[in-house]
Design an enzyme around this catalytic site. Structure first.
Site, PDB file in Angstrom:
ATOM      1  N   ARG A 142       0.635  -1.640  -0.384  1.00  0.00           N
ATOM      2  CA  ARG A 142       0.315  -0.157  -0.049  1.00  0.00           C
ATOM      3  C   ARG A 142       0.263   1.285  -0.195  1.00  0.00           C
ATOM      4  O   ARG A 142       0.449   2.485   0.828  1.00  0.00           O
ATOM      5  CB  ARG A 142      -0.915  -0.403   1.239  1.00  0.00           C
ATOM      6  CG  ARG A 142      -1.563  -1.244   1.361  1.00  0.00           C
ATOM      7  CD  ARG A 142      -2.870  -1.521  -0.210  1.00  0.00           C
ATOM      8  NE  ARG A 142      -3.068  -2.892   0.376  1.00  0.00           N
ATOM      9  CZ  ARG A 142      -3.270  -3.391  -1.139  1.00  0.00           C
ATOM     10  NH1 ARG A 142      -4.213  -3.065  -1.997  1.00  0.00           N
ATOM     11  NH2 ARG A 142      -4.605  -5.083   0.021  1.00  0.00           N
ATOM     12  N   ASN A 184       2.762  -8.048   7.524  1.00  0.00           N
ATOM     13  CA  ASN A 184       2.858  -9.314   6.769  1.00  0.00           C
ATOM     14  C   ASN A 184       4.192  -9.519   6.543  1.00  0.00           C
ATOM     15  O   ASN A 184       4.876  -8.778   6.085  1.00  0.00           O
ATOM     16  CB  ASN A 184       2.221  -9.367   5.611  1.00  0.00           C
ATOM     17  CG  ASN A 184       0.645  -8.758   5.565  1.00  0.00           C
ATOM     18  OD1 ASN A 184       0.154  -9.224   6.655  1.00  0.00           O
ATOM     19  ND2 ASN A 184       0.223  -8.332   4.769  1.00  0.00           N
ATOM     20  N   GLU A 268      -5.706 -12.588   7.758  1.00  0.00           N
ATOM     21  CA  GLU A 268      -5.547 -12.310   6.003  1.00  0.00           C
ATOM     22  C   GLU A 268      -4.496 -13.538   6.442  1.00  0.00           C
ATOM     23  O   GLU A 268      -3.257 -12.847   5.423  1.00  0.00           O
ATOM     24  CB  GLU A 268      -5.309 -11.241   5.962  1.00  0.00           C
ATOM     25  CG  GLU A 268      -6.172  -9.923   6.496  1.00  0.00           C
ATOM     26  CD  GLU A 268      -5.945  -9.002   5.575  1.00  0.00           C
ATOM     27  OE1 GLU A 268      -4.970  -8.564   5.426  1.00  0.00           O
ATOM     28  OE2 GLU A 268      -6.827  -8.408   5.102  1.00  0.00           O
ATOM     29  N   ASP A 347     -12.371  -1.123   8.030  1.00  0.00           N
ATOM     30  CA  ASP A 347     -10.681  -1.255   7.441  1.00  0.00           C
ATOM     31  C   ASP A 347     -10.209   0.184   6.596  1.00  0.00           C
ATOM     32  O   ASP A 347     -10.178   0.076   5.600  1.00  0.00           O
ATOM     33  CB  ASP A 347     -10.171  -2.095   5.980  1.00  0.00           C
ATOM     34  CG  ASP A 347      -8.592  -2.458   6.071  1.00  0.00           C
ATOM     35  OD1 ASP A 347      -8.146  -1.893   6.729  1.00  0.00           O
ATOM     36  OD2 ASP A 347      -8.305  -3.849   4.748  1.00  0.00           O
ATOM     37  N   GLU A 375      -4.699   3.790   0.910  1.00  0.00           N
ATOM     38  CA  GLU A 375      -5.092   2.840   0.485  1.00  0.00           C
ATOM     39  C   GLU A 375      -6.491   2.845  -0.354  1.00  0.00           C
ATOM     40  O   GLU A 375      -6.913   2.123  -1.231  1.00  0.00           O
ATOM     41  CB  GLU A 375      -5.123   1.734   1.167  1.00  0.00           C
ATOM     42  CG  GLU A 375      -5.454   0.435   0.685  1.00  0.00           C
ATOM     43  CD  GLU A 375      -5.645  -0.922   1.977  1.00  0.00           C
ATOM     44  OE1 GLU A 375      -4.937  -0.452   2.887  1.00  0.00           O
ATOM     45  OE2 GLU A 375      -5.839  -1.964   1.221  1.00  0.00           O
ATOM     46  N   GLU A 496     -14.960  12.513  -0.358  1.00  0.00           N
ATOM     47  CA  GLU A 496     -16.141  11.142   0.567  1.00  0.00           C
ATOM     48  C   GLU A 496     -17.245  11.545  -0.726  1.00  0.00           C
ATOM     49  O   GLU A 496     -18.323   9.955  -0.645  1.00  0.00           O
ATOM     50  CB  GLU A 496     -16.336  12.173   1.854  1.00  0.00           C
ATOM     51  CG  GLU A 496     -17.472  10.958   2.132  1.00  0.00           C
ATOM     52  CD  GLU A 496     -18.016  11.126   3.349  1.00  0.00           C
ATOM     53  OE1 GLU A 496     -17.753  12.067   3.807  1.00  0.00           O
ATOM     54  OE2 GLU A 496     -18.928  10.498   4.183  1.00  0.00           O
ATOM     55  N   TRP A 526     -13.918 -11.791   1.555  1.00  0.00           N
ATOM     56  CA  TRP A 526     -13.325 -10.105   2.522  1.00  0.00           C
ATOM     57  C   TRP A 526     -14.848  -9.941   3.597  1.00  0.00           C
ATOM     58  O   TRP A 526     -14.243  -9.091   3.933  1.00  0.00           O
ATOM     59  CB  TRP A 526     -13.030  -9.705   1.328  1.00  0.00           C
ATOM     60  CG  TRP A 526     -11.762 -10.314   0.812  1.00  0.00           C
ATOM     61  CD1 TRP A 526     -11.729 -10.438  -0.292  1.00  0.00           C
ATOM     62  CD2 TRP A 526     -10.471  -9.901   1.398  1.00  0.00           C
ATOM     63  NE1 TRP A 526     -11.200 -10.846  -0.823  1.00  0.00           N
ATOM     64  CE2 TRP A 526      -9.879 -10.828   0.334  1.00  0.00           C
ATOM     65  CE3 TRP A 526      -9.459 -10.243   2.409  1.00  0.00           C
ATOM     66  CZ2 TRP A 526      -8.411 -11.057   0.622  1.00  0.00           C
ATOM     67  CZ3 TRP A 526      -8.841 -11.162   3.189  1.00  0.00           C
ATOM     68  CH2 TRP A 526      -8.417 -11.671   1.722  1.00  0.00           C
TER      69      TRP A 526
HETATM   70  O1  GCW Z   1      -6.929  -4.074   3.926  1.00  0.00           O
HETATM   71  C1  GCW Z   1      -5.337  -4.884   4.182  1.00  0.00           C
HETATM   72  C2  GCW Z   1      -5.132  -4.107   3.482  1.00  0.00           C
HETATM   73  C3  GCW Z   1      -3.819  -5.282   3.357  1.00  0.00           C
HETATM   74  C4  GCW Z   1      -2.695  -5.266   4.706  1.00  0.00           C
HETATM   75  C5  GCW Z   1      -3.976  -5.246   6.051  1.00  0.00           C
HETATM   76  C6  GCW Z   1      -3.861  -5.074   7.574  1.00  0.00           C
HETATM   77  C7  GCW Z   1      -0.070  -5.000   5.866  1.00  0.00           C
HETATM   78  O2  GCW Z   1      -5.407  -4.352   2.329  1.00  0.00           O
HETATM   79  O3  GCW Z   1      -2.827  -4.902   2.549  1.00  0.00           O
HETATM   80  O4  GCW Z   1      -1.758  -5.686   5.391  1.00  0.00           O
HETATM   81  O5  GCW Z   1      -5.023  -4.854   5.960  1.00  0.00           O
HETATM   82  O6  GCW Z   1      -4.974  -4.061   8.290  1.00  0.00           O
HETATM   83  O7  GCW Z   1      -2.847  -5.841   8.349  1.00  0.00           O
END
Ligand code: GCW
Length: 664
Positions: A142, A184, A268, A347, A375, A496, A526
């Site tokens: 991102r 990650n 994830e 998110d 993002e 927005e 998701w």
């Molecule tokens: O929504 C997601 C993002 C991921 C990210 C994740 C998170 C690092 O699309 O890219 O991974 O959130 O916050 O862990």
């Protein structure tokens, strides 16, 4: 002339309202105090054009700029006093002095240093953290501003000067913690906690240390088996604990002041305690014990949800996840564990409610996670001034009781954790910088980085105040700065409006998260659906639906539950509504969707025109690079406008009541 690289620390000759003395008297402190002295001296040169002398021994009768320690002040706080012939910057510790120096320079640059000025400042939040999602191959998850500042081709690879300049920028806004790798933790990043890489990490830590910033390392919960040749990473297995304990002792040899580990677990696809049928408290506490002897802390993310959802199943609601997972564990975490909670239940959407965990957790330390990197807010192609988003979050009242004077707004609760009202200790945020010369891709996105630091220091600051400061520091005083301030303040409302309407969330292109794809996530795993059909749209999260509203305090639940009281900018987050639902302005929901999308594009067009009007007052490169982003943004805004309007027109067959062009 704006030097993009220098951001808000521009070289500019200002006319000071007082005579700034030519001698700095600095008490002896540590490394950060030495930085404060250097910054003060170079800052005065940058703004006033002379290099002051630095002397150790202070004669308080003399004229001078005095950097003094005052043990009565709180940690990291400072005071600034301006008298006839003296400037006094006091702090209890090195960090406080550095922040005092930067504030003095900011005020000097804005022409606000005057006789008799007296300022005392204490940071609201003790934890003011930046998260890097940088990967070892040099990419940034991102990231929209070039490659990583820290890594390349599987190794550390950084320019000391650039890192120092970065640390300076962050410290000038009050940042004091930084995690150096993606949450990650994959490929070579797993090896970051081994000797080979720790040597390099220690060099990075040394640079940030000089600016009062302590590092976190993101770790992979599965490391004991992926690195340690154990067959398990079970947090209750003694061998696993012993492995982490030994690892910690090695890590802390290299970086003795490491702030700790940041952990994304059971999220994830990342490994976590659930694999061993253990709780997140089991997982976090085991690591907390391992780092405790070294003064380390565990920052544990609450972004834990089922990402294998079946879209057919309407009973499951991802929005409930953070609360459902972590509320039952309140009080079960050790004292050196801090939960990191995304501000909203989904998110980082352009508009979502503040998660009910804030205010509910009373026995667990926690911080709010924000996202400076854009993002879901335009990839630093589209302009979106995020302090505006954060201001709305900070104003959220967790109790909302009309019958009491007392406010329990997020911005009042930050840092009050010791008073037992809440345990919100501060903020962490995914950063927006990379190797681009201007750091942030879009030059005006520098304002988001600046604004985040300022807001973590003082969450009471409004978006307008932050915009004003940033524009004055970056572009000087005057008309140009004022116009840019207006452009910044118009940007989030415009974004927005052409993006997802009324808190509906996720109408974005899957994976990349740029541009519209209205049903992109509708049939995916998701858990982010809007379920638009010919008559209605949105998820019913009231007790007749998923019951998410009931996770809030009674007063908030009552407001969100009731479509006539629910804030309209969130109404589709909480309710499933028919398109003919009457909104407060007397128009239907559908008409409001059309209107906001036409307005969003028009407002973006106007921002671009306003920018063009600045052509002659701006440096060519800055003018052109921002203009080219506006050109791309207009294409994007048009796609959002037309795709969304067409989508709803096709679903409903109802035309716009103003007869504007909606494509069939
Ligand atoms: O929504 C997601 C993002 C991921 C990210 C994740 C998170 C690092 O699309 O890219 O991974 O959130 O916050 O862990």
């Amino acid at each position: 002339m704006l030097k993009e690289y220098d951001c808000w620390l521009q070289e500019r000759k200002v006319t000071a309202k007082i005579k700034v003395p030519e001698v700095i008297y600095a008490q002896k402190g540590g490394e950060v105090c030495a930085t404060a002295v250097r910054e003060l001296s170079s800052g005065i040169n940058r703004l006033l054009g002379f290099v002051p002398k630095v002397q150790k021994k202070a004669d308080l009768k003399n004229s001078g700029v005095f950097l003094e320690f005052d043990s009565y002040l709180k940690p990291e706080s400072f005071s600034i006093s301006i008298t006839e012939n003296q400037i006094l910057i006091c702090a209890a510790d090195d960090n406080g002095l550095l922040y005092g120096v930067f504030r003095f320079l900011f005020l000097l640059a804005q022409g606000k240093i005057t006789h008799g000025l007296q300022i005392n400042e204490t940071p609201a939040s003790p934890l003011r953290m930046i998260n890097h999602w940088d990967n070892f191959d040099g990419t940034i998850e991102r990231g929209y501003a070039g490659g990583s500042l820290f890594y390349k081709d599987g190794n550390f690879d950084f320019d000391n000067k650039r890192i120092e300049d970065y640390a300076r920028l962050l410290a000038s806004t009050g940042i004091n913690r930084l995690s150096i790798n993606n949450v990650n933790v994959r490929a070579n990043a797993k090896l970051l906690i081994t000797e080979k890489y720790l040597r390099e990490a220690a060099k990075l830590a040394a640079i940030f240390r000089r600016y009062g910033i302590r590092l976190f390392i993101s770790i992979n919960f599965g490391a004991p088996w992926s690195l340690g040749k154990l067959e398990t990473a079970d947090p209750l297995d003694e061998r696993v604990f012993a492995w982490w304990k030994e690892r910690a002792s090695i890590i802390y040899k290299y970086i003795p002041d490491l702030a700790g580990f940041l952990v994304k677990a059971d999220s994830e696809g990342e490994p976590g305690p659930f694999q061993y049928e253990r709780t997140h408290a089991d997982g976090a506490n085991m690591l907390a014990k391992a780092v405790k002897p070294f003064g380390g802390e565990i920052v544990w993310r609450c972004f834990v949800y089922n990402c294998q959802q079946d879209w057919r199943d309407h009973s499951f609601d991802r929005a409930r996840a953070a609360y459902d997972h972590f509320m039952p564990l309140d009080g079960a975490f050790l004292e050196n564990v801090i939960l990191q909670i995304k501000f909203g239940p989904y998110d980082f959407q352009v508009r979502e409610p503040v998660t009910p965990l804030f205010g509910a957790l009373l026995k667990t330390r926690h911080v709010m996670e924000l996202q400076i990197t854009q993002e879901y807010t335009g990839h630093q192609i589209d302009l979106c001034f995020l302090p505006h988003v954060w201001q709305d979050i900070a104003r959220f009242d967790i109790v909302n009781n009309e019958n009491t004077e007392r406010k329990f707004r997020i911005m009042d609760l930050i840092g009050k954790y010791k008073e037992g009202l809440s345990n919100i200790e501060g903020f962490a945020s995914v950063v927006n910088v990379g190797l681009d010369n201007n750091w942030t891709g879009h030059t005006l996105a520098q304002a988001n980085l600046y604004g985040y630091g300022r807001l973590t220091w003082n969450p009471q600051l409004s978006a307008k105040e932050i915009a004003q400061e940033w524009c004055a520091l970056s572009f000087g005083e005057g008309e140009t700065a004022k116009k840019i301030e207006d452009i910044l303040l118009n940007s989030y409302p415009a974004y927005e409006k052409y993006n997802a309407p009324f808190g509906v969330c996720f109408m974005v292109t899957p994976n990349s998260h740029y541009g519209p794809n209205i049903e992109g996530y509708e049939f995916s795993r998701w858990g982010t659906y809007h379920r638009a059909d010919a008559n209605a749209i949105g998820i019913d999260r009231t007790p007749s639906g998923t019951g998410y509203t009931e996770q809030y305090s009674n007063e908030n639940a009552a407001i969100f539950r009731d479509a006539s009281r629910c804030p309209e900018n969130l109404i589709l987050f909480f309710h499933r509504l028919r398109y003919d639902f009457k909104m407060k302005n007397g128009n239907t929901l559908l008409q409001n969707i059309y209107d906001t999308h036409f307005e969003g594009y028009d407002e973006t067009f106007k921002m671009a025109e306003d920018w063009k009007s600045l052509k002659d007052s701006l440096q060519k490169e800055v003018y052109e690079s921002v203009l080219s982003r506006f050109e791309m943004q207009l294409i994007n805004a048009k796609e959002w406008r037309d795709q969304i309007n067409t989508y709803f027109f096709r679903k409903t067959g109802i035309p716009d009541n103003k007869n504007r062009k909606i494509f069939p």
